[in-house]
Design a protein around this motif. Structure first.
Motif, PDB file in Angstrom:
ATOM      1  N   LEU A 183       0.838  -1.193   0.000  1.00  0.00           N
ATOM      2  CA  LEU A 183       0.000   0.000   0.000  1.00  0.00           C
ATOM      3  C   LEU A 183       0.878   1.250   0.000  1.00  0.00           C
ATOM      4  N   ILE A 184       0.663   2.145  -0.979  1.00  0.00           N
ATOM      5  CA  ILE A 184       1.337   3.437  -1.027  1.00  0.00           C
ATOM      6  C   ILE A 184       0.295   4.518  -1.277  1.00  0.00           C
ATOM      7  N   GLU A 185       0.681   5.781  -1.120  1.00  0.00           N
ATOM      8  CA  GLU A 185      -0.219   6.853  -1.536  1.00  0.00           C
ATOM      9  C   GLU A 185      -0.079   7.048  -3.039  1.00  0.00           C
ATOM     10  N   LYS A 186      -1.174   7.408  -3.702  1.00  0.00           N
ATOM     11  CA  LYS A 186      -1.167   7.512  -5.160  1.00  0.00           C
ATOM     12  C   LYS A 186      -0.163   8.551  -5.634  1.00  0.00           C
ATOM     13  N   SER A 187       0.005   9.628  -4.866  1.00  0.00           N
ATOM     14  CA  SER A 187       0.955  10.679  -5.246  1.00  0.00           C
ATOM     15  C   SER A 187       2.278  10.522  -4.507  1.00  0.00           C
ATOM     16  N   ALA A 188       2.689   9.263  -4.316  1.00  0.00           N
ATOM     17  CA  ALA A 188       3.991   9.020  -3.681  1.00  0.00           C
ATOM     18  C   ALA A 188       5.101   9.582  -4.563  1.00  0.00           C
ATOM     19  N   PHE A 189       6.226   9.911  -3.941  1.00  0.00           N
ATOM     20  CA  PHE A 189       7.366  10.379  -4.727  1.00  0.00           C
ATOM     21  C   PHE A 189       7.742   9.296  -5.741  1.00  0.00           C
ATOM     22  N   PRO A 190       8.029   9.673  -6.989  1.00  0.00           N
ATOM     23  CA  PRO A 190       8.258   8.662  -8.030  1.00  0.00           C
ATOM     24  C   PRO A 190       9.292   7.611  -7.678  1.00  0.00           C
ATOM     25  N   SER A 191      10.373   7.996  -7.014  1.00  0.00           N
ATOM     26  CA  SER A 191      11.414   7.023  -6.682  1.00  0.00           C
ATOM     27  C   SER A 191      10.866   5.910  -5.799  1.00  0.00           C
ATOM     28  N   ASP A 192       9.974   6.264  -4.860  1.00  0.00           N
ATOM     29  CA  ASP A 192       9.368   5.244  -4.007  1.00  0.00           C
ATOM     30  C   ASP A 192       8.513   4.297  -4.840  1.00  0.00           C
ATOM     31  N   ARG A 193       7.750   4.866  -5.738  1.00  0.00           N
ATOM     32  CA  ARG A 193       6.899   4.032  -6.591  1.00  0.00           C
ATOM     33  C   ARG A 193       7.741   3.092  -7.439  1.00  0.00           C
ATOM     34  N   TYR A 194       8.802   3.622  -8.051  1.00  0.00           N
ATOM     35  CA  TYR A 194       9.661   2.775  -8.889  1.00  0.00           C
ATOM     36  C   TYR A 194      10.268   1.636  -8.051  1.00  0.00           C
ATOM     37  N   ALA A 195      10.727   1.979  -6.849  1.00  0.00           N
ATOM     38  CA  ALA A 195      11.344   0.967  -5.983  1.00  0.00           C
ATOM     39  C   ALA A 195      10.339  -0.114  -5.604  1.00  0.00           C
ATOM     40  N   VAL A 196       9.144   0.308  -5.233  1.00  0.00           N
ATOM     41  CA  VAL A 196       8.114  -0.646  -4.824  1.00  0.00           C
ATOM     42  C   VAL A 196       7.718  -1.558  -5.981  1.00  0.00           C
ATOM     43  N   GLU A 197       7.495  -0.975  -7.153  1.00  0.00           N
ATOM     44  CA  GLU A 197       7.111  -1.795  -8.296  1.00  0.00           C
ATOM     45  C   GLU A 197       8.208  -2.794  -8.649  1.00  0.00           C
ATOM     46  N   SER A 198       9.459  -2.363  -8.575  1.00  0.00           N
ATOM     47  CA  SER A 198      10.555  -3.277  -8.921  1.00  0.00           C
ATOM     48  C   SER A 198      10.680  -4.403  -7.905  1.00  0.00           C
ATOM     49  N   GLN A 199      10.408  -4.106  -6.630  1.00  0.00           N
ATOM     50  CA  GLN A 199      10.438  -5.162  -5.612  1.00  0.00           C
ATOM     51  C   GLN A 199       9.320  -6.170  -5.840  1.00  0.00           C
ATOM     52  N   ILE A 200       8.151  -5.681  -6.203  1.00  0.00           N
ATOM     53  CA  ILE A 200       7.034  -6.593  -6.496  1.00  0.00           C
ATOM     54  C   ILE A 200       7.406  -7.509  -7.659  1.00  0.00           C
ATOM     55  N   ARG A 201       7.954  -6.935  -8.728  1.00  0.00           N
ATOM     56  CA  ARG A 201       8.347  -7.752  -9.883  1.00  0.00           C
ATOM     57  C   ARG A 201       9.461  -8.717  -9.525  1.00  0.00           C
ATOM     58  N   PHE A 202      10.405  -8.268  -8.682  1.00  0.00           N
ATOM     59  CA  PHE A 202      11.524  -9.125  -8.269  1.00  0.00           C
ATOM     60  C   PHE A 202      11.020 -10.408  -7.606  1.00  0.00           C
ATOM     61  N   HIS A 203       9.908 -10.287  -6.883  1.00  0.00           N
ATOM     62  CA  HIS A 203       9.347 -11.455  -6.195  1.00  0.00           C
ATOM     63  C   HIS A 203       8.397 -12.258  -7.087  1.00  0.00           C
ATOM     64  N   GLY A 204       8.301 -11.877  -8.367  1.00  0.00           N
ATOM     65  CA  GLY A 204       7.511 -12.654  -9.292  1.00  0.00           C
ATOM     66  C   GLY A 204       6.045 -12.283  -9.347  1.00  0.00           C
ATOM     67  N   TYR A 205       5.696 -11.109  -8.831  1.00  0.00           N
ATOM     68  CA  TYR A 205       4.305 -10.671  -8.848  1.00  0.00           C
ATOM     69  C   TYR A 205       4.137  -9.498  -9.819  1.00  0.00           C
ATOM     70  N   ASP A 206       2.884  -9.151 -10.083  1.00  0.00           N
ATOM     71  CA  ASP A 206       2.547  -8.097 -11.027  1.00  0.00           C
ATOM     72  C   ASP A 206       2.130  -6.839 -10.268  1.00  0.00           C
ATOM     73  N   PRO A 207       2.831  -5.722 -10.466  1.00  0.00           N
ATOM     74  CA  PRO A 207       2.438  -4.487  -9.778  1.00  0.00           C
ATOM     75  C   PRO A 207       0.990  -4.076 -10.044  1.00  0.00           C
ATOM     76  N   LYS A 208       0.466  -4.422 -11.213  1.00  0.00           N
ATOM     77  CA  LYS A 208      -0.925  -4.071 -11.509  1.00  0.00           C
ATOM     78  C   LYS A 208      -1.884  -4.768 -10.558  1.00  0.00           C
ATOM     79  N   GLU A 209      -1.475  -5.908 -10.027  1.00  0.00           N
ATOM     80  CA  GLU A 209      -2.319  -6.656  -9.102  1.00  0.00           C
ATOM     81  C   GLU A 209      -1.937  -6.435  -7.643  1.00  0.00           C
TER      82      GLU A 209
END
Length: 424
Positions: free
Chosen positions: A127-153
């Motif tokens: 869970l993040i805020e929609k207007s999170a700083f872009p670097s946080d969003r990029y980091a979170v999405e990459s961690q989700i993908r690293f674990h084999g999951y889809d950021p869209k889900e």
């Protein structure tokens, strides 16, 4: 407090301000021999006048002692990060064992997510805020993908209602209660970089823990801005930079907090480096990694001494002043600022930062109804440094450590003049 729109009101407040003397301990950029009005401490804090002395001390030691500088002088390089720990821990409301200066903000965020984002098939969302700083969003999405999951889900974004800018406490509580069974990690900014909203960190941590979620915060816009009590609030981890309100210089060293309950947990997965190895046996160069206790166990490499040296003078000022006094002045500055905007420019300017002073730090984000980016450029040309953020926000941060009430009055006067000229 009783405010008026006359300049004398600002001057009277400044004469009564016990923190006014600290303004003289910072360098202000100048244009044509005159200091700018500087309201950009939420992007890059001003340089303390003692910074050069501290950095030059280490440069001189490097010249004269070379490698022996690791063991000599007032602050040996071997343990240099430790000279920042106590003051930094006090700023986040943590114990020394819970805090370490190291790396940069996003590097630290990745390192701590390795340990604290532990997705399972049932509980894998962040869970993040929609207007999170872009670097946080990029980091979170990459961690989700690293674990084999889809950021869209797996990425949940909480946002204000349509047409509004503030996320209510009730919205946070409802979202966490609804989605908590699927959330592995709650990761929010302590203060939202765009709107300046201060999130209810203690409540969010409590709500998250009730749903067995790990709770972490990016404090880039919170540390040195608002009082923090991370240990008391039971926050699992936090990260921050030091070049904004902490005045540590461009690209300054980052910091991390890991709650004391994890201090001896060597079972946590982590990316390891030799500076996180147990200090007493580090230079025996063993093959097996033995993790240090506390936040220091997440270190990778030895201290970036010159960057840390640049931060020490500012931390010493914070230790002398205290966050309670800074917060008191900050509330007065933003309240006075908002008063002037309402009295003089209510038809031209919308403040999107929460009106409740308990829900904001030292920043007001302004939407200009006409000519936002053009007016921002004109402000700079007229001796005012503030910050433009797309799509339509001028962020103005009256920092209590070095801004005063007259700065605020002059900003509003300048803005009023520019808006009148644009109408003409």
């Amino acid at each position: 407090m009783c405010y008026t729109v006359e300049r004398k009101c600002a001057e009277d407040f400044d004469r009564a301000d016990e923190l006014q003397k600290y303004r003289r301990q910072f360098y202000f950029p100048e244009t044509n021999g005159k200091p700018y009005l500087y309201f950009c401490g939420n992007s890059l804090g001003l340089q303390p006048q003692k910074t050069e002395e501290y950095v030059q001390c280490e440069i001189k030691k490097w010249q004269q002692a070379a490698v022996e500088g690791h063991f000599t002088g007032e602050r040996p390089w071997m343990d240099y990060h430790e000279f920042l720990t106590t003051n930094m821990a006090n700023l986040v409301g943590g114990k020394p064992i819970e805090v370490v200066a190291m790396n940069s903000l996003t590097t630290n965020l990745h390192l701590l997510m390795v340990s604290f984002y532990r997705p399972t098939p049932q509980k894998n969302k962040i869970l993040i805020e929609k207007s999170a700083f872009p670097s946080d969003r990029y980091a979170v999405e990459s961690q989700i993908r690293f674990h084999g999951y889809d950021p869209k889900e797996c990425l949940i974004e909480i946002s204000p209602p349509q047409g509004e800018y503030e996320i209510s406490d009730e919205a946070f509580a409802e979202c966490i209660a609804r989605e908590g069974k699927n959330i592995a990690l709650i990761l929010l900014g302590g203060v939202n970089y765009y709107t300046g909203q201060l999130f209810p960190m203690e409540k969010i941590t409590k709500w998250g823990h009730e749903q067995n979620c790990v709770v972490g915060f990016d404090l880039a816009h919170a540390i040195g801005n608002i009082p923090l009590e991370l240990h008391k609030w039971q926050v699992d981890f936090a990260v921050w930079c030091t070049y904004k309100y902490l005045n540590g210089g461009p690209g300054g060293v980052g910091g991390s907090f890991v709650h004391e309950r994890y201090a001896e947990d060597s079972s946590l997965p982590r990316f390891c480096g030799w500076w996180g190895h147990e200090k007493s046996t580090r230079f025996a160069m063993p093959d097996n990694f033995e993790v240090m206790s506390g936040a220091e166990g997440w270190q990778l490499s030895n201290a970036p001494v010159l960057s840390m040296a640049a931060l020490i003078p500012s931390l010493e000022i914070f230790a002398e002043v205290g966050m309670d006094k800074l917060r008191t002045k900050s509330l007065k500055l933003t309240s006075y600022f908002e008063f002037l905007l309402q009295e003089k420019l209510s038809n031209e300017v919308e403040v999107i930062t929460p009106k409740d002073t308990n829900k904001r730090g030292a920043q007001l984000s302004l939407h200009l109804k006409k000519g936002g980016k053009e007016i921002h450029k004109a402000l700079l040309e007229n001796g005012v440094i503030c910050d433009w953020r797309e799509p339509n926000s001028i962020r103005v941060a009256p920092v209590p450590l070095y801004n005063n009430f007259l700065d605020v009055w002059l900003f509003v006067e300048t803005l009023e003049t520019l808006l009148k000229d644009k109408k003409a």
